[in-house]
Design a protein around this motif. Structure first.
Motif, PDB file in Angstrom:
ATOM      1  N   MET A   1       0.853  -1.196   0.000  1.00  0.00           N
ATOM      2  CA  MET A   1       0.000   0.000   0.000  1.00  0.00           C
ATOM      3  C   MET A   1       0.883   1.239   0.000  1.00  0.00           C
ATOM      4  SD  MET A   1      -2.926   1.092   2.787  1.00  0.00           S
ATOM      5  CE  MET A   1      -3.881  -0.395   2.569  1.00  0.00           C
ATOM      6  N   SER A   2       0.695   2.118  -0.978  1.00  0.00           N
ATOM      7  CA  SER A   2       1.513   3.322  -1.075  1.00  0.00           C
ATOM      8  C   SER A   2       1.080   4.354  -0.044  1.00  0.00           C
ATOM      9  CB  SER A   2       1.368   3.916  -2.485  1.00  0.00           C
ATOM     10  OG  SER A   2       0.049   4.395  -2.678  1.00  0.00           O
ATOM     11  N   ASP A   3       1.931   5.395   0.126  1.00  0.00           N
ATOM     12  CA  ASP A   3       1.558   6.476   1.045  1.00  0.00           C
ATOM     13  C   ASP A   3       0.241   7.102   0.605  1.00  0.00           C
ATOM     14  OD1 ASP A   3       3.850   5.987   2.418  1.00  0.00           O
ATOM     15  OD2 ASP A   3       4.996   7.643   1.557  1.00  0.00           O
ATOM     16  N   HIS A   4       0.021   7.165  -0.713  1.00  0.00           N
ATOM     17  CA  HIS A   4      -1.226   7.732  -1.221  1.00  0.00           C
ATOM     18  C   HIS A   4      -2.421   6.934  -0.716  1.00  0.00           C
ATOM     19  CE1 HIS A   4      -4.367   9.189  -3.894  1.00  0.00           C
ATOM     20  NE2 HIS A   4      -4.550   7.946  -4.311  1.00  0.00           N
ATOM     21  N   GLU A   5      -2.311   5.614  -0.764  1.00  0.00           N
ATOM     22  CA  GLU A   5      -3.427   4.772  -0.331  1.00  0.00           C
ATOM     23  C   GLU A   5      -3.639   4.867   1.177  1.00  0.00           C
ATOM     24  OE1 GLU A   5      -5.606   3.412  -2.059  1.00  0.00           O
ATOM     25  OE2 GLU A   5      -4.733   3.468  -4.060  1.00  0.00           O
ATOM     26  N   LEU A   6      -2.545   4.985   1.928  1.00  0.00           N
ATOM     27  CA  LEU A   6      -2.681   5.150   3.375  1.00  0.00           C
ATOM     28  C   LEU A   6      -3.414   6.450   3.685  1.00  0.00           C
ATOM     29  CD1 LEU A   6       0.875   4.019   4.559  1.00  0.00           C
ATOM     30  CD2 LEU A   6      -1.266   2.761   4.818  1.00  0.00           C
ATOM     31  N   ALA A   7      -3.035   7.517   2.994  1.00  0.00           N
ATOM     32  CA  ALA A   7      -3.704   8.806   3.186  1.00  0.00           C
ATOM     33  C   ALA A   7      -5.153   8.730   2.718  1.00  0.00           C
ATOM     34  CB  ALA A   7      -2.954   9.899   2.429  1.00  0.00           C
ATOM     35  N   ARG A   8      -5.390   7.977   1.681  1.00  0.00           N
ATOM     36  CA  ARG A   8      -6.743   7.832   1.141  1.00  0.00           C
ATOM     37  C   ARG A   8      -7.683   7.193   2.160  1.00  0.00           C
ATOM     38  NH1 ARG A   8      -8.531   3.796  -3.595  1.00  0.00           N
ATOM     39  NH2 ARG A   8     -10.598   4.645  -4.066  1.00  0.00           N
ATOM     40  N   THR A   9      -7.154   6.254   2.948  1.00  0.00           N
ATOM     41  CA  THR A   9      -7.964   5.646   4.009  1.00  0.00           C
ATOM     42  C   THR A   9      -8.460   6.710   4.977  1.00  0.00           C
ATOM     43  OG1 THR A   9      -6.697   3.585   3.894  1.00  0.00           O
ATOM     44  CG2 THR A   9      -7.993   3.944   5.879  1.00  0.00           C
ATOM     45  N   ASN A  10      -7.582   7.633   5.360  1.00  0.00           N
ATOM     46  CA  ASN A  10      -7.971   8.702   6.288  1.00  0.00           C
ATOM     47  C   ASN A  10      -9.012   9.626   5.658  1.00  0.00           C
ATOM     48  OD1 ASN A  10      -6.190   7.762   8.249  1.00  0.00           O
ATOM     49  ND2 ASN A  10      -4.500   9.031   7.503  1.00  0.00           N
ATOM     50  N   VAL A  11      -8.886   9.885   4.365  1.00  0.00           N
ATOM     51  CA  VAL A  11      -9.857  10.729   3.670  1.00  0.00           C
ATOM     52  C   VAL A  11     -11.224  10.058   3.644  1.00  0.00           C
ATOM     53  CG1 VAL A  11     -10.472  11.738   1.436  1.00  0.00           C
ATOM     54  CG2 VAL A  11      -8.114  11.875   2.258  1.00  0.00           C
ATOM     55  N   ILE A  12     -11.241   8.764   3.355  1.00  0.00           N
ATOM     56  CA  ILE A  12     -12.503   8.020   3.317  1.00  0.00           C
ATOM     57  C   ILE A  12     -13.158   8.006   4.691  1.00  0.00           C
ATOM     58  CG2 ILE A  12     -13.507   5.720   2.991  1.00  0.00           C
ATOM     59  CD1 ILE A  12     -11.349   5.246   0.827  1.00  0.00           C
ATOM     60  N   LEU A  13     -12.360   7.771   5.723  1.00  0.00           N
ATOM     61  CA  LEU A  13     -12.920   7.759   7.080  1.00  0.00           C
ATOM     62  C   LEU A  13     -13.450   9.132   7.464  1.00  0.00           C
ATOM     63  CD1 LEU A  13     -10.389   5.484   9.007  1.00  0.00           C
ATOM     64  CD2 LEU A  13     -12.860   5.120   8.795  1.00  0.00           C
ATOM     65  N   ALA A  14     -12.750  10.184   7.071  1.00  0.00           N
ATOM     66  CA  ALA A  14     -13.224  11.547   7.364  1.00  0.00           C
ATOM     67  C   ALA A  14     -14.581  11.778   6.713  1.00  0.00           C
ATOM     68  CB  ALA A  14     -12.208  12.573   6.873  1.00  0.00           C
ATOM     69  N   GLU A  15     -14.761  11.253   5.512  1.00  0.00           N
ATOM     70  CA  GLU A  15     -16.043  11.377   4.813  1.00  0.00           C
ATOM     71  C   GLU A  15     -17.132  10.591   5.545  1.00  0.00           C
ATOM     72  OE1 GLU A  15     -18.343  12.959   1.640  1.00  0.00           O
ATOM     73  OE2 GLU A  15     -16.239  13.325   2.191  1.00  0.00           O
ATOM     74  N   LEU A  16     -16.796   9.394   5.965  1.00  0.00           N
ATOM     75  CA  LEU A  16     -17.767   8.555   6.681  1.00  0.00           C
ATOM     76  C   LEU A  16     -18.172   9.171   8.016  1.00  0.00           C
ATOM     77  CD1 LEU A  16     -16.184   5.031   6.022  1.00  0.00           C
ATOM     78  CD2 LEU A  16     -18.337   5.903   5.081  1.00  0.00           C
ATOM     79  N   LEU A  17     -17.224   9.888   8.631  1.00  0.00           N
ATOM     80  CA  LEU A  17     -17.484  10.491   9.939  1.00  0.00           C
ATOM     81  C   LEU A  17     -18.019  11.922   9.826  1.00  0.00           C
ATOM     82  CD1 LEU A  17     -14.240   9.227  11.727  1.00  0.00           C
ATOM     83  CD2 LEU A  17     -16.579   8.498  12.252  1.00  0.00           C
ATOM     84  N   GLY A  18     -18.138  12.424   8.602  1.00  0.00           N
ATOM     85  CA  GLY A  18     -18.607  13.792   8.388  1.00  0.00           C
ATOM     86  C   GLY A  18     -20.108  13.947   8.557  1.00  0.00           C
ATOM     87  N   ASP A  19     -20.568  15.175   8.375  1.00  0.00           N
ATOM     88  CA  ASP A  19     -21.992  15.497   8.575  1.00  0.00           C
ATOM     89  C   ASP A  19     -22.897  14.648   7.694  1.00  0.00           C
ATOM     90  OD1 ASP A  19     -21.246  17.365  10.429  1.00  0.00           O
ATOM     91  OD2 ASP A  19     -21.299  19.048   9.014  1.00  0.00           O
ATOM     92  N   GLN A  20     -22.470  14.368   6.482  1.00  0.00           N
ATOM     93  CA  GLN A  20     -23.276  13.582   5.549  1.00  0.00           C
ATOM     94  C   GLN A  20     -22.789  12.128   5.469  1.00  0.00           C
ATOM     95  OE1 GLN A  20     -25.960  15.085   4.262  1.00  0.00           O
ATOM     96  NE2 GLN A  20     -25.273  16.891   5.428  1.00  0.00           N
ATOM     97  N   GLY A  21     -22.062  11.698   6.501  1.00  0.00           N
ATOM     98  CA  GLY A  21     -21.466  10.375   6.491  1.00  0.00           C
ATOM     99  C   GLY A  21     -22.391   9.261   6.938  1.00  0.00           C
ATOM    100  N   CYS A  22     -21.784   8.187   7.387  1.00  0.00           N
ATOM    101  CA  CYS A  22     -22.526   6.978   7.782  1.00  0.00           C
ATOM    102  C   CYS A  22     -22.944   7.058   9.242  1.00  0.00           C
ATOM    103  CB  CYS A  22     -21.636   5.757   7.555  1.00  0.00           C
ATOM    104  SG  CYS A  22     -22.304   4.219   8.220  1.00  0.00           S
ATOM    105  N   PRO A  23     -24.243   6.942   9.544  1.00  0.00           N
ATOM    106  CA  PRO A  23     -24.719   7.025  10.938  1.00  0.00           C
ATOM    107  C   PRO A  23     -24.068   5.993  11.852  1.00  0.00           C
ATOM    108  CG  PRO A  23     -26.553   7.223   9.422  1.00  0.00           C
ATOM    109  CD  PRO A  23     -25.358   6.831   8.586  1.00  0.00           C
ATOM    110  N   TRP A  24     -23.924   4.772  11.342  1.00  0.00           N
ATOM    111  CA  TRP A  24     -23.329   3.722  12.185  1.00  0.00           C
ATOM    112  C   TRP A  24     -21.865   4.042  12.476  1.00  0.00           C
ATOM    113  CZ3 TRP A  24     -19.230   0.382  12.266  1.00  0.00           C
ATOM    114  CH2 TRP A  24     -19.294  -0.681  13.186  1.00  0.00           C
ATOM    115  N   THR A  25     -21.137   4.468  11.453  1.00  0.00           N
ATOM    116  CA  THR A  25     -19.721   4.781  11.619  1.00  0.00           C
ATOM    117  C   THR A  25     -19.532   5.902  12.632  1.00  0.00           C
ATOM    118  OG1 THR A  25     -19.286   4.139   9.328  1.00  0.00           O
ATOM    119  CG2 THR A  25     -17.600   5.457  10.421  1.00  0.00           C
ATOM    120  N   LYS A  26     -20.396   6.901  12.566  1.00  0.00           N
ATOM    121  CA  LYS A  26     -20.274   8.057  13.466  1.00  0.00           C
ATOM    122  C   LYS A  26     -20.682   7.722  14.897  1.00  0.00           C
ATOM    123  CE  LYS A  26     -22.786  10.878  10.908  1.00  0.00           C
ATOM    124  NZ  LYS A  26     -23.423  12.135  10.475  1.00  0.00           N
ATOM    125  N   ALA A  27     -21.451   6.646  15.075  1.00  0.00           N
ATOM    126  CA  ALA A  27     -21.953   6.302  16.411  1.00  0.00           C
ATOM    127  C   ALA A  27     -20.951   5.498  17.232  1.00  0.00           C
ATOM    128  CB  ALA A  27     -23.259   5.518  16.285  1.00  0.00           C
TER     129      ALA A  27
END
Length: 226
Positions: A1-27
Motif C-alpha cells: 500500500m503506497s503512502d497515497h493509499e494510506l492517506a486515502r484511508t484517512n480521507v474516506i474515514l473523514a467522509e464517513l465520519l462527516g456530517d453527511q457520512g454513515c450514521p453507524w460509523t459516526k456512532a
C-alpha cells in the motif's frame, strides 16, 4: 500500500465520519470498536495459518482499518501520532540497527528487546501487568511463561519434554486421574515445550486445526459425492 493509499484511508474515514457520512460509523466509540480489533486479529491469524496470500492481504487491511478508525475518532491523537509513537519505539528498541550496540544473532536481539522493554516498564509491580485476561487461554499461557521467565526460567527443550512425558505416563497408568487440573497441567507442559523450542503454541495449533479441518472436508466430500 503506497503512502497515497494510506492517506486515502484517512480521507474516506473523514467522509464517513462527516456530517453527511454513515450514521453507524459516526456512532462508534473506542469501547464499541474494541471487539472488532480482536476479531480481525483472529481472522488474520486464521489467514496466516491457511497460507493464502490474498486472505492475508485482506485481513491485514481489515486490521489496518481498526488502527485508522480508532485514530480518526480519537480526540487527543491522530494516525500520524500513532505512527510517530510506533516509529520511535522501533528505533529505541533496535539500537543494534539505529545505534552503536552490536548483537550476534536473533536470540541476542530478543534478549536486548526484552531488556529495553523492561527498562521502559520499570514501574511495573506485577510481572504479568499488560497480559490481558481476555487473551485466549493458549496464547495467555505462552505469554505468561515469557513474562515470568525471570522468576521461573523457561527450561531447555529436553527438560520440557521430560515434564510432558511424566504427565502423559501418569495418565497412561491411571486414566481416571484425568481431571480438569491434570489436563491443565498437561496443556501447560505442552505450552512450555513450545516456548522452550521458540514455537508459538497458538499458531502451531491453528495450523494443525486447519489441516485437520481440510482432511475432514475431503473425507466428507468423498462420502457424499458417490
Amino acid at each position: 500500500m503506497s503512502d497515497h493509499e494510506l492517506a486515502r484511508t484517512n480521507v474516506i474515514l473523514a467522509e464517513l465520519l462527516g456530517d453527511q457520512g454513515c450514521p453507524w460509523t459516526k456512532a462508534q466509540t473506542h469501547e464499541s470498536l474494541a471487539q472488532y480489533a480482536v476479531e480481525e486479529a483472529y481472522e488474520l491469524a486464521e489467514a496466516i495459518a491457511s497460507g493464502n496470500s490474498d486472505d492475508i492481504r485482506e485481513e491485514l487491511g481489515d486490521l489496518w482499518l481498526q488502527v485508522a478508525y480508532h485514530s480518526a475518532i480519537a480526540e487527543d491523537f491522530d494516525s500520524n501520532d500513532v505512527a510517530h509513537t510506533l516509529n520511535e519505539k522501533l528505533i529505541r528498541r533496535h539500537p543494534h540497527v539505529f545505534g552503536q550496540t552490536t548483537v550476534q544473532d536473533a536470540a541476542e536481539v530478543a534478549d536486548a528487546w526484552d531488556q529495553i522493554k523492561a527498562e521502559e516498564k520499570s514501574s511495573r509491580t506485577d510481572p504479568f501487568e499488560g497480559v490481558s485476561p481476555k487473551l485466549p487461554p493458549l496464547l495467555m499461557a505462552a505469554k505468561t511463561r515469557w513474562r515470568g521467565r525471570d522468576q521461573k526460567p523457561i527450561p531447555p527443550v529436553s527438560v520440557a519434554v521430560a515434564e510432558l512425558v511424566d504427565v502423559v505416563n501418569k495418565l497412561a497408568q491411571d486414566p481416571e486421574m484425568l481431571t480438569p487440573e491434570c489436563l491443565g497441567q498437561a496443556l501447560g507442559a505442552l505450552v512450555t515445550l513450545g516456548v522452550s523450542a521458540d514455537i508459538d503454541p497458538d499458531m502451531a495449533l491453528r495450523k494443525h486445526t486447519a489441516t485437520y479441518q481440510q482432511e475432514v472436508r475431503e473425507r466428507y466430500k468423498a462420502q457424499h459425492s458417490s
